[in-house]
Enzyme design. Structure first.
Site, PDB file in Angstrom:
ATOM      1  N   LYS A   1       0.683  -1.097   0.088  1.00 55.25           N
ATOM      2  CA  LYS A   1      -0.204  -0.016  -0.001  1.00 55.25           C
ATOM      3  C   LYS A   1       0.753   1.397   0.017  1.00 55.25           C
ATOM      4  CE  LYS A   1      -4.347  -1.934   1.071  1.00 55.25           C
ATOM      5  NZ  LYS A   1      -5.591  -1.602   2.081  1.00 55.25           N
TER       6      LYS A   1
ATOM      7  N   LYS B   1      -4.179 -12.250  -6.087  1.00 50.16           N
ATOM      8  CA  LYS B   1      -5.360 -12.684  -5.518  1.00 50.16           C
ATOM      9  C   LYS B   1      -6.700 -11.612  -5.941  1.00 50.16           C
ATOM     10  CE  LYS B   1      -5.497  -9.278  -1.864  1.00 50.16           C
ATOM     11  NZ  LYS B   1      -5.528  -8.855  -0.466  1.00 50.16           N
TER      12      LYS B   1
ATOM     13  N   LYS C   1     -10.721  -5.964  -5.688  1.00 54.65           N
ATOM     14  CA  LYS C   1     -11.419  -4.726  -6.225  1.00 54.65           C
ATOM     15  C   LYS C   1     -10.484  -4.031  -7.169  1.00 54.65           C
ATOM     16  CE  LYS C   1     -12.957  -2.885  -2.690  1.00 54.65           C
ATOM     17  NZ  LYS C   1     -13.099  -3.809  -1.532  1.00 54.65           N
TER      18      LYS C   1
HETATM   19  P1  TYM Z   1     -10.799  -6.673   3.686  1.00 49.68           P
HETATM   20  O1  TYM Z   1     -11.892  -5.649   3.966  1.00 49.68           O
HETATM   21  O2  TYM Z   1      -9.742  -6.484   3.056  1.00 49.68           O
HETATM   22  O3  TYM Z   1     -11.384  -8.133   3.433  1.00 49.68           O
HETATM   23  C1  TYM Z   1     -12.475  -8.814   4.030  1.00 49.68           C
HETATM   24  C2  TYM Z   1     -12.207 -10.182   4.291  1.00 49.68           C
HETATM   25  O4  TYM Z   1     -12.006 -10.778   3.097  1.00 49.68           O
HETATM   26  C3  TYM Z   1     -11.134 -11.671   2.791  1.00 49.68           C
HETATM   27  N1  TYM Z   1     -10.431 -11.687   1.673  1.00 49.68           N
HETATM   28  C4  TYM Z   1     -10.339 -12.722   0.838  1.00 49.68           C
HETATM   29  N2  TYM Z   1     -10.242 -14.257   1.098  1.00 49.68           N
HETATM   30  C5  TYM Z   1     -10.276 -14.832   0.098  1.00 49.68           C
HETATM   31  N3  TYM Z   1      -9.704 -14.596  -1.100  1.00 49.68           N
HETATM   32  C6  TYM Z   1      -9.480 -13.484  -1.458  1.00 49.68           C
HETATM   33  N4  TYM Z   1      -9.179 -13.043  -2.828  1.00 49.68           N
HETATM   34  C7  TYM Z   1      -9.831 -12.370  -0.497  1.00 49.68           C
HETATM   35  N5  TYM Z   1      -9.742 -11.215  -0.485  1.00 49.68           N
HETATM   36  C8  TYM Z   1     -10.404 -10.442   0.579  1.00 49.68           C
HETATM   37  C9  TYM Z   1      -9.923 -11.113   3.833  1.00 49.68           C
HETATM   38  O5  TYM Z   1      -9.008 -11.897   4.306  1.00 49.68           O
HETATM   39  C10 TYM Z   1     -10.742 -10.552   4.952  1.00 49.68           C
HETATM   40  O6  TYM Z   1     -11.099 -11.750   5.983  1.00 49.68           O
HETATM   41  N6  TYM Z   1      -8.084  -5.534   7.565  1.00 49.68           N
HETATM   42  C11 TYM Z   1      -9.104  -6.501   7.459  1.00 49.68           C
HETATM   43  C12 TYM Z   1     -10.378  -6.063   7.902  1.00 49.68           C
HETATM   44  C13 TYM Z   1     -10.141  -5.787   9.568  1.00 49.68           C
HETATM   45  C14 TYM Z   1     -10.383  -7.158  10.316  1.00 49.68           C
HETATM   46  C15 TYM Z   1     -10.234  -6.484  11.660  1.00 49.68           C
HETATM   47  C16 TYM Z   1     -10.600  -8.332   9.969  1.00 49.68           C
HETATM   48  C17 TYM Z   1     -10.315  -4.737  10.208  1.00 49.68           C
HETATM   49  N7  TYM Z   1     -10.045  -5.235  11.571  1.00 49.68           N
HETATM   50  C18 TYM Z   1     -10.111  -7.351  12.670  1.00 49.68           C
HETATM   51  C19 TYM Z   1     -10.481  -9.143  11.214  1.00 49.68           C
HETATM   52  C20 TYM Z   1     -10.260  -8.784  12.476  1.00 49.68           C
HETATM   53  C21 TYM Z   1      -9.294  -6.168   5.811  1.00 49.68           C
HETATM   54  O7  TYM Z   1      -8.938  -5.010   5.150  1.00 49.68           O
HETATM   55  O8  TYM Z   1     -10.120  -6.974   5.106  1.00 49.68           O
END
Ligand code: TYM
Length: 328
Positions: A110, A195, A198
């Site tokens: 990022k 992966k 978006k």
């Molecule tokens: P975020 O919003 O990017 O993604 C949400 C969830 O989707 C999963 N994910 C995927 N799983 C499988 N294949 C993919 N291509 C894929 N893309 C996304 C992510 O692993 C995630 O579980 N930092 C986190 C949000 C967050 C969080 C937390 C999660 C903030 N605080 C505390 C757990 C606990 C995030 O940006 O997820």
């Protein structure tokens, strides 16, 4: 078990989010005490326009309900409604080595992207501390996430450990990741080395709420590997392996069975079957979403009720953490 997880309200959700996270959420809410939130404080690190962020919060809350999260079973809330997240983050920041933050893969990616736009904000660096606070505030034992969040979770464990060590007796459980064996890393439809995300453009992912027509077009355009027969071979046929994984996960069968089913079919027949399966499984979500979108006041009420419960639990942990550290 106490379970916590969150998703950033940063736009359309895709089937990677569903298979990696949301589908697990809906299964876990039946058996465990779950806290699922919208990580709007985390989303701020992408510098969204205020109106856009406000709209996305409501839209993502609707998405949560549309895929089957049930406010009667799980606590659903907005991260910024619970100020203890930000406060605990500060307390934990004082226990976190900067070097650990600089090593995070997501930060490096990022920061590289952000540099092009000339602002690497400090929130990008401290992001995983806020994530640790999100989890530790509820003294959660398990966190359902996709593979890309594992490194952050490992850091949360280290922070918990350090706090417990320094301010005994142990206050925080060291949280474990709950990861699907197969759906933890769904790949892009355009490039199986990346992966699904978006940020690579709408033709590279299937949105959970995509129309049948859009699903049809995207699967048709999805890259496949050279050759003509369908087989599961992630090393030599990574694109096809990703599509077969999607098929098996949505059909809720073993990969082996899916591969066997199409072993005598060409790519076209397999893609047709995958398209029909995705339309069949995703249509109910889309329909439910359309109905829910007509009642935003109901959505606000759900989030307010969730925040009340989250506030109560989080206040208790925060008070204890403050006392242990000597500021109360
Ligand atoms: P975020 O919003 O990017 O993604 C949400 C969830 O989707 C999963 N994910 C995927 N799983 C499988 N294949 C993919 N291509 C894929 N893309 C996304 C992510 O692993 C995630 O579980 N930092 C986190 C949000 C967050 C969080 C937390 C999660 C903030 N605080 C505390 C757990 C606990 C995030 O940006 O997820």
């Amino acid at each position: 078990m106490r379970i916590v997880s969150g998703i950033q309200p940063s736009g359309e959700l895709h089937i990677g989010n569903y298979l990696g996270a949301l589908r697990q959420f809906t299964a876990l809410q039946d058996e465990h005490e779950c806290f699922f939130f919208l990580a709007d404080l985390h989303a701020l690190t992408e510098l969204p326009a205020p109106e856009t962020l406000r709209d996305r919060v409501v839209a993502t809350a609707i998405d949560y309900l549309a895929v089957g999260l049930d406010p009667q079973k799980a606590t659903l809330f907005l991260q910024s409604d619970v100020p203890a997240h930000a406060e605990l983050m500060w307390l934990l920041a004082t226990l976190t080595p900067v070097g650990d933050l600089e090593r995070m893969t997501q930060y490096k990616e990022k920061a590289r992207d952000a540099k092009k736009r000339r602002l690497v904000n400090a929130g990008l660096l401290t992001y995983p501390i806020l994530m640790a606070a999100d989890i530790l505030l509820y003294r959660a034992e398990a966190v359902p996430v996709g593979e890309d969040q594992l490194q952050h979770l490992e850091l949360a464990r280290r922070i918990a450990h350090r706090f417990n060590d320094r301010f005994p007796p142990p206050l925080f459980p060291e949280p474990n990741a709950l990861m699907q064996k197969k759906g933890a890393r769904i790949m892009s439809l355009a490039d199986p080395r990346k992966k699904m995300s978006k940020s690579h453009g709408p033709e590279t992912y299937i949105g959970i709420f995509d129309s049948p027509d859009s699903i049809r077009k995207k699967i048709q355009k999805a890259v496949t590997d050279s050759g003509t027969t369908v087989s599961y071979d992630p090393r030599r046929k990574p694109a096809l392996a990703n599509l077969l994984t999607l098929y098996a996960l949505f059909a809720e069968e073993e990969l082996r069975e899916s591969a066997q089913r199409f072993s005598h079919s060409g790519y076209a027949i397999f893609k047709q079957a995958l398209t029909e399966l995705l339309i069949q499984k995703l249509s109910p979500f889309r329909e439910r979403r359309q109905t829910l979108a007509q009642s935003p006041p109901h959505i606000r009420a759900v989030l307010e009720r969730g925040a009340e419960r989250a506030l109560a639990v989080s206040q208790e942990t925060l008070r204890e953490a403050r006392t242990r550290m000597g500021i109360a």
